[in-house]
Design an enzyme around this catalytic site. Structure first.
Site, mmCIF file in Angstrom:
data_model
loop_
_atom_site.group_PDB
_atom_site.id
_atom_site.type_symbol
_atom_site.label_atom_id
_atom_site.label_comp_id
_atom_site.label_asym_id
_atom_site.label_seq_id
_atom_site.Cartn_x
_atom_site.Cartn_y
_atom_site.Cartn_z
ATOM 1 N N HIS A 132 -4.501 13.968 1.115
ATOM 2 C CA HIS A 132 -4.767 13.131 2.278
ATOM 3 C C HIS A 132 -3.572 13.148 3.226
ATOM 4 O O HIS A 132 -3.740 13.309 4.446
ATOM 5 C CB HIS A 132 -5.063 11.698 1.835
ATOM 6 C CG HIS A 132 -5.179 10.727 2.970
ATOM 7 N ND1 HIS A 132 -6.272 10.668 3.798
ATOM 8 C CD2 HIS A 132 -4.312 9.769 3.428
ATOM 9 C CE1 HIS A 132 -6.092 9.723 4.712
ATOM 10 N NE2 HIS A 132 -4.918 9.162 4.505
ATOM 11 N N GLU A 163 -9.246 4.277 -2.341
ATOM 12 C CA GLU A 163 -7.984 4.021 -3.034
ATOM 13 C C GLU A 163 -8.237 3.366 -4.389
ATOM 14 O O GLU A 163 -9.299 2.802 -4.649
ATOM 15 C CB GLU A 163 -7.081 3.092 -2.207
ATOM 16 C CG GLU A 163 -6.737 3.610 -0.828
ATOM 17 C CD GLU A 163 -5.581 2.848 -0.194
ATOM 18 O OE1 GLU A 163 -4.771 2.264 -0.951
ATOM 19 O OE2 GLU A 163 -5.484 2.833 1.038
ATOM 20 N N ASP A 215 0.840 -1.193 0.000
ATOM 21 C CA ASP A 215 0.000 0.000 0.000
ATOM 22 C C ASP A 215 0.877 1.246 0.000
ATOM 23 O O ASP A 215 1.818 1.345 0.794
ATOM 24 C CB ASP A 215 -0.906 0.007 1.229
ATOM 25 C CG ASP A 215 -2.049 1.004 1.100
ATOM 26 O OD1 ASP A 215 -2.504 1.247 -0.027
ATOM 27 O OD2 ASP A 215 -2.485 1.522 2.140
ATOM 28 N N ASP A 264 -9.149 0.296 1.813
ATOM 29 C CA ASP A 264 -8.207 -0.223 2.804
ATOM 30 C C ASP A 264 -8.695 0.223 4.181
ATOM 31 O O ASP A 264 -8.191 1.177 4.762
ATOM 32 C CB ASP A 264 -6.791 0.292 2.515
ATOM 33 C CG ASP A 264 -5.736 -0.421 3.329
ATOM 34 O OD1 ASP A 264 -5.943 -1.609 3.633
ATOM 35 O OD2 ASP A 264 -4.710 0.198 3.653
ATOM 36 N N LYS A 271 -4.694 -2.222 10.064
ATOM 37 C CA LYS A 271 -4.970 -2.331 8.628
ATOM 38 C C LYS A 271 -5.197 -3.769 8.166
ATOM 39 O O LYS A 271 -5.874 -3.999 7.160
ATOM 40 C CB LYS A 271 -3.783 -1.771 7.834
ATOM 41 C CG LYS A 271 -3.524 -0.294 8.029
ATOM 42 C CD LYS A 271 -4.435 0.533 7.156
ATOM 43 C CE LYS A 271 -3.966 1.956 7.080
ATOM 44 N NZ LYS A 271 -4.762 2.745 6.129
ATOM 45 N N GLU A 295 -11.007 3.978 3.448
ATOM 46 C CA GLU A 295 -10.025 4.726 2.663
ATOM 47 C C GLU A 295 -10.318 4.526 1.178
ATOM 48 O O GLU A 295 -10.386 3.390 0.706
ATOM 49 C CB GLU A 295 -8.591 4.280 2.989
ATOM 50 C CG GLU A 295 -8.151 4.691 4.380
ATOM 51 C CD GLU A 295 -6.660 4.514 4.614
ATOM 52 O OE1 GLU A 295 -6.142 5.115 5.575
ATOM 53 O OE2 GLU A 295 -6.012 3.765 3.852
#
Length: 433
Positions: free
Chosen positions: A140, A207, A133, A239, A259, A205
């Site tokens: 951000h 992404e 990642d 994520d 995570k 999140e």
């Protein structure tokens, strides 16, 4: 042919395939996303999305409708073999599928090989050996950094290094699989010692996922001018993050249990070839920012390396669902807010000799716009939980509650081409065990 050049399947004069089922043309020619699906009561097999149908490539191959060289790859249960193809071979298969779908003479043979998407189960498209990642959404990164370091939100390395970390591949799930609220350690400011329990600050999140195609040998870097040849396609990626766990555990080694509990992806792989018309120039860096170091610098990449995508996040709470309300949009913004291009993160990942493999997945990191309308996470929208977000029906949120469903969407667009979507990436939050 340069990597960014469109091929003949992107001729604006040829905008659709014949609708095999209904006898008219309405399928966008640019797409043809690959996925792995199970027909009702059947085993997992490879297919491509055609409107609201899935064309069974397993059946196409076994019926001799595809070149023999592609048959073993299309009868596998994952896309790893197709991802490993050279760019030339990927295009050859794409052109063959385009020919089949645009010629009414094939309708009788193809009709039995179409499945209604609503009747199918979608799976992870590939065996994901490794997942990394990144952190390329500069707005951000700035917003999060400002909450912890108001005077110096970005650390000095950010504008020189595509920051990333190695994530957990085993807990990646396709869209539609529910998320169980994680349990772990957190230390509220008022507590003398950490507590163990369900996350109280669960976040999403926004992404992009990048699927690796042909890999590189261990010890052999990937030059920036060749990086695009190693990208098989794109998806959406959520994520999920337990912000309270993260704040407690991230020093000195970064995210871990905050995570690794689950990440969600959209199940269709929109190929690099399908995205070719939607590759604008990378936005110029602000005055005073350093130029990319030579190994990350390529004129073609800067001229055609961005992604012409509009991203959005929606929420559907349990109360909204009970009332029959439509999902509420939390934010929307362009993917051009990535400080580094996809090719730069691929090159940087392999620059130390790390070997990437077909089916590896890279995450862009959260992509946020400069203003609140395009923030890609709740921790930004709620300013770290200090400013609740108003929702329909009198509800509000600072972080996610049980029963909340987060939906990510993206659409690629460019003048002269029909827009294409990346498919939904959605999951509902379930209570902790």
């Amino acid at each position: 042919m340069n990597w960014w050049t469109t091929d003949e399947t992107h001729d604006p004069a040829r905008t659709s395939w014949v609708d095999i089922a209904n006898g008219h043309a309405d399928f966008p020619i640019q797409n043809l996303p690959y996925g792995v699906f199970s027909p009702a009561g059947g085993e997992a097999r490879i297919g491509v999305a055609i409107g609201d149908r899935i064309l069974d490539l397993f059946a196409c191959a076994t019926a001799g409708m595809l070149p023999a060289a592609f048959a073993p790859l299309c009868t596998a249960g994952t896309l790893n073999g197709l991802m490993a193809l050279s760019v030339a071979d990927r295009r050859a298969l794409r052109h063959r599928l385009s020919d089949l779908l645009s010629d009414p003479a094939h309708a009788d043979r193809l009709m039995p090989l179409l499945h209604h998407t609503a009747d199918c189960t979608l799976h992870l498209p590939a065996h994901i050996g490794d997942y990394s990642d990144f952190y390329v959404g500069i707005h951000h990164a700035t917003n999060i950094g400002r909450q912890f370091r108001p005077d110096n939100p970005l650390l000095p390395n950010y504008k020189y290094v595509p920051i990333g970390y190695h994530g957990r591949a085993s807990s990646i799930r396709p869209s539609g699989v529910a998320l169980r609220r994680p349990v772990g350690q957190r230390k509220p400011p008022e507590a003398d010692a950490p507590l163990v329990g369900p996350s109280a600050r669960l976040d999403y999140e926004l992404e992009l996922g990048v699927w690796i195609g042909a890999g590189n040998a261990l010890g052999t870097p990937i030059p920036i001018a060749q990086a695009a040849d190693h990208v098989a396609g794109f998806c959406l990626l959520n994520d999920w993050s337990a912000r309270d766990f993260q704040a407690w555990e991230y020093q000195p080694l970064g995210p871990f249990l905050s995570k690794s509990f689950q990440s969600t992806i959209s199940p269709w792989v929109v190929t690099s070839e399908a995205m070719a018309p939607f590759r604008p120039a990378q936005p110029p860096r602000p005055a005073g920012d350093p130029a990319p170091l030579p190994y990350l610098s390529d004129p073609d990449d800067q001229a055609h390396g961005a992604l012409g995508l509009t991203l959005e996040v929606l929420i559907l709470t349990a109360a909204m669902r009970a009332r029959g309300d439509a999902p509420f949009r939390l934010s929307s913004g362009p993917a051009s807010n990535m400080y580094w291009t996809v090719q730069q993160i691929v090159t940087h990942h392999a620059s130390n000799g790390c070997n990437l493999n077909p089916g590896d997945l890279l995450g862009s990191g959260t992509i946020s716009a400069p203003d609140r309308s395009g923030y890609g996470s709740l921790i930004e929208l709620s300013v770290g939980g200090k400013e609740p977000i108003a929702l329909p029906g009198g509800e509000s949120r600072t972080f996610l509650e049980d029963g909340d469903e987060i939906i990510l969407r993206a659409q690629a667009s460019a003048p002269g081409f029909m827009p294409i979507g990346l498919g939904e990436c959605r999951a509902m939050v379930m209570p902790a065990l």
